[in-house]
Scaffold this motif. Structure first.
Motif, PDB file in Angstrom:
ATOM      1  N   VAL A 208       0.840  -1.201   0.000  1.00  0.00           N
ATOM      2  CA  VAL A 208       0.000   0.000   0.000  1.00  0.00           C
ATOM      3  C   VAL A 208       0.876   1.252   0.000  1.00  0.00           C
ATOM      4  O   VAL A 208       0.617   2.214  -0.733  1.00  0.00           O
ATOM      5  N   LEU A 209       1.926   1.244   0.824  1.00  0.00           N
ATOM      6  CA  LEU A 209       2.847   2.379   0.878  1.00  0.00           C
ATOM      7  C   LEU A 209       3.497   2.613  -0.490  1.00  0.00           C
ATOM      8  O   LEU A 209       3.557   3.744  -0.983  1.00  0.00           O
ATOM      9  N   GLY A 210       3.975   1.544  -1.100  1.00  0.00           N
ATOM     10  CA  GLY A 210       4.627   1.669  -2.400  1.00  0.00           C
ATOM     11  C   GLY A 210       3.683   2.155  -3.482  1.00  0.00           C
ATOM     12  O   GLY A 210       4.047   3.000  -4.317  1.00  0.00           O
ATOM     13  N   ALA A 211       2.447   1.634  -3.475  1.00  0.00           N
ATOM     14  CA  ALA A 211       1.460   2.057  -4.470  1.00  0.00           C
ATOM     15  C   ALA A 211       1.132   3.536  -4.311  1.00  0.00           C
ATOM     16  O   ALA A 211       1.018   4.273  -5.309  1.00  0.00           O
ATOM     17  N   ALA A 212       1.002   3.983  -3.074  1.00  0.00           N
ATOM     18  CA  ALA A 212       0.710   5.396  -2.825  1.00  0.00           C
ATOM     19  C   ALA A 212       1.850   6.284  -3.316  1.00  0.00           C
ATOM     20  O   ALA A 212       1.619   7.339  -3.915  1.00  0.00           O
ATOM     21  N   VAL A 215       1.690   6.835  -7.049  1.00  0.00           N
ATOM     22  CA  VAL A 215       0.710   7.851  -7.451  1.00  0.00           C
ATOM     23  C   VAL A 215       1.300   9.244  -7.256  1.00  0.00           C
ATOM     24  O   VAL A 215       1.202  10.113  -8.130  1.00  0.00           O
ATOM     25  N   LEU A 216       1.924   9.467  -6.107  1.00  0.00           N
ATOM     26  CA  LEU A 216       2.443  10.797  -5.784  1.00  0.00           C
ATOM     27  C   LEU A 216       3.667  11.176  -6.618  1.00  0.00           C
ATOM     28  O   LEU A 216       3.832  12.329  -7.001  1.00  0.00           O
ATOM     29  N   GLU A 224      -4.105   4.246 -14.865  1.00  0.00           N
ATOM     30  CA  GLU A 224      -2.976   3.849 -15.712  1.00  0.00           C
ATOM     31  C   GLU A 224      -2.017   2.950 -14.937  1.00  0.00           C
ATOM     32  O   GLU A 224      -1.515   1.944 -15.478  1.00  0.00           O
ATOM     33  N   LEU A 225      -1.761   3.302 -13.687  1.00  0.00           N
ATOM     34  CA  LEU A 225      -0.881   2.481 -12.858  1.00  0.00           C
ATOM     35  C   LEU A 225      -1.491   1.102 -12.610  1.00  0.00           C
ATOM     36  O   LEU A 225      -0.781   0.086 -12.601  1.00  0.00           O
ATOM     37  N   LYS A 226      -2.819   1.077 -12.429  1.00  0.00           N
ATOM     38  CA  LYS A 226      -3.515  -0.207 -12.262  1.00  0.00           C
ATOM     39  C   LYS A 226      -3.368  -1.061 -13.510  1.00  0.00           C
ATOM     40  O   LYS A 226      -3.070  -2.266 -13.438  1.00  0.00           O
TER      41      LYS A 226
END
Length: 268
Positions: A208-212, A215-216, A224-226
């Protein structure tokens, strides 16, 4: 910053703010004064950060150039009635309470007062907070910059119109709870598949931390990331399809709308 910063109330959010301010070097510990009725809370911030402490709210009101009202919303009026005759017109009042509008606080002081309504969230405890800031018209641009520096010492900030504060509550103020539930559910599924629980929590939380951060830091649209993770006929798109079948996004939108509406009700 050479101004004295005062905190009336020393709960978790105040402790996070004090820690961020001191660790950043923005304000020297001797220029921070904290009041609370509980000695244990005062002892903690004194021993941890070396700030001044008192049980007398009026002492904070007499001393500080910036006063953070970090008490529960239900005792805001009581605290303000105690300090309003002491607070001078050039003091900045910073609020962090849900449901307390700028007008509520102005009315409670009953005089021209510099007020900045803010809403930080609990990740401030680890230096990754997100705070919305709404100043009243009596705050100068230089004073806003000082407040921004304080909140940037433990996370990121956005200046928003006060009418958007309810939307911010659902997007950032309350949302850590949704994310904790998501991490817990991910870990439960991993445990069901044989993963030790401590490893499951670490893996889920780091993902979750890495995915956030993606995005930032990439500036790419979340969709797009999904799509970058969803290979044709692969495992990820299988999971995404199942989430959509069960109304994953619509349930989040519904919950956040209810959260915003509750915040609006509390403010009225």
């Amino acid at each position: 910053m050479n101004k004295v910063v005062g905190f009336i109330g020393c709960g978790n959010m105040a402790k996070a703010m004090i820690g961020g301010i001191v660790k950043s070097g923005l304000v020297k510990p001797e220029n921070i004064i904290v009041s609370d009725r509980y000695k244990d809370s005062l002892d903690f911030v004194f021993n941890e950060y070396g700030v001044k402490t008192t049980k007398d709210n009026k002492e904070v009101a007499k001393t500080a150039h910036i006063i953070v009202l970090s008490v529960k919303p239900n005792i805001y009026d009581l605290v303000i009635s105690e300090i309003k005759d002491i607070v001078s017109n050039d003091v900045i009042i910073v609020t962090i309470a849900a449901g307390k509008s700028i007008k509520n606080v102005e009315d409670a002081f009953g005089k021209d007062t510099k007020i900045i309504r803010t809403m930080p969230n609990t990740p401030a405890l680890v230096g990754e907070g997100m705070t919305a800031i709404s100043p009243n018209e009596k705050i100068s641009q230089e004073e806003i910059k000082d407040i921004i520096k304080i909140f940037e010492s433990f996370g990121k900030i956005e200046i928003i119109d006060e009418k958007l504060m309810n939307a911010f509550v659902s997007t950032s103020g309350s949302s850590p709870a949704y994310v904790f539930m998501f991490i817990e559910a991910m870990a439960d599924a991993a445990v069901l598949d044989g993963m030790p629980r401590n490893k499951a929590y670490k893996m889920a939380a780091q993902s979750v931390l890495g995915a956030a951060k993606m995005v930032l830091e990439t500036g790419k649209h979340p969709g797009e990331l999904k799509d970058m993770v969803c290979s044709p006929g692969g495992t990820t798109i299988e999971a995404v399809a199942s989430l959509e079948e069960d109304g994953f996004r619509s349930s989040i939108i519904k919950a956040m709308r209810k959260c915003a509406q509750k915040s609006k009700t509390m403010s009225s």
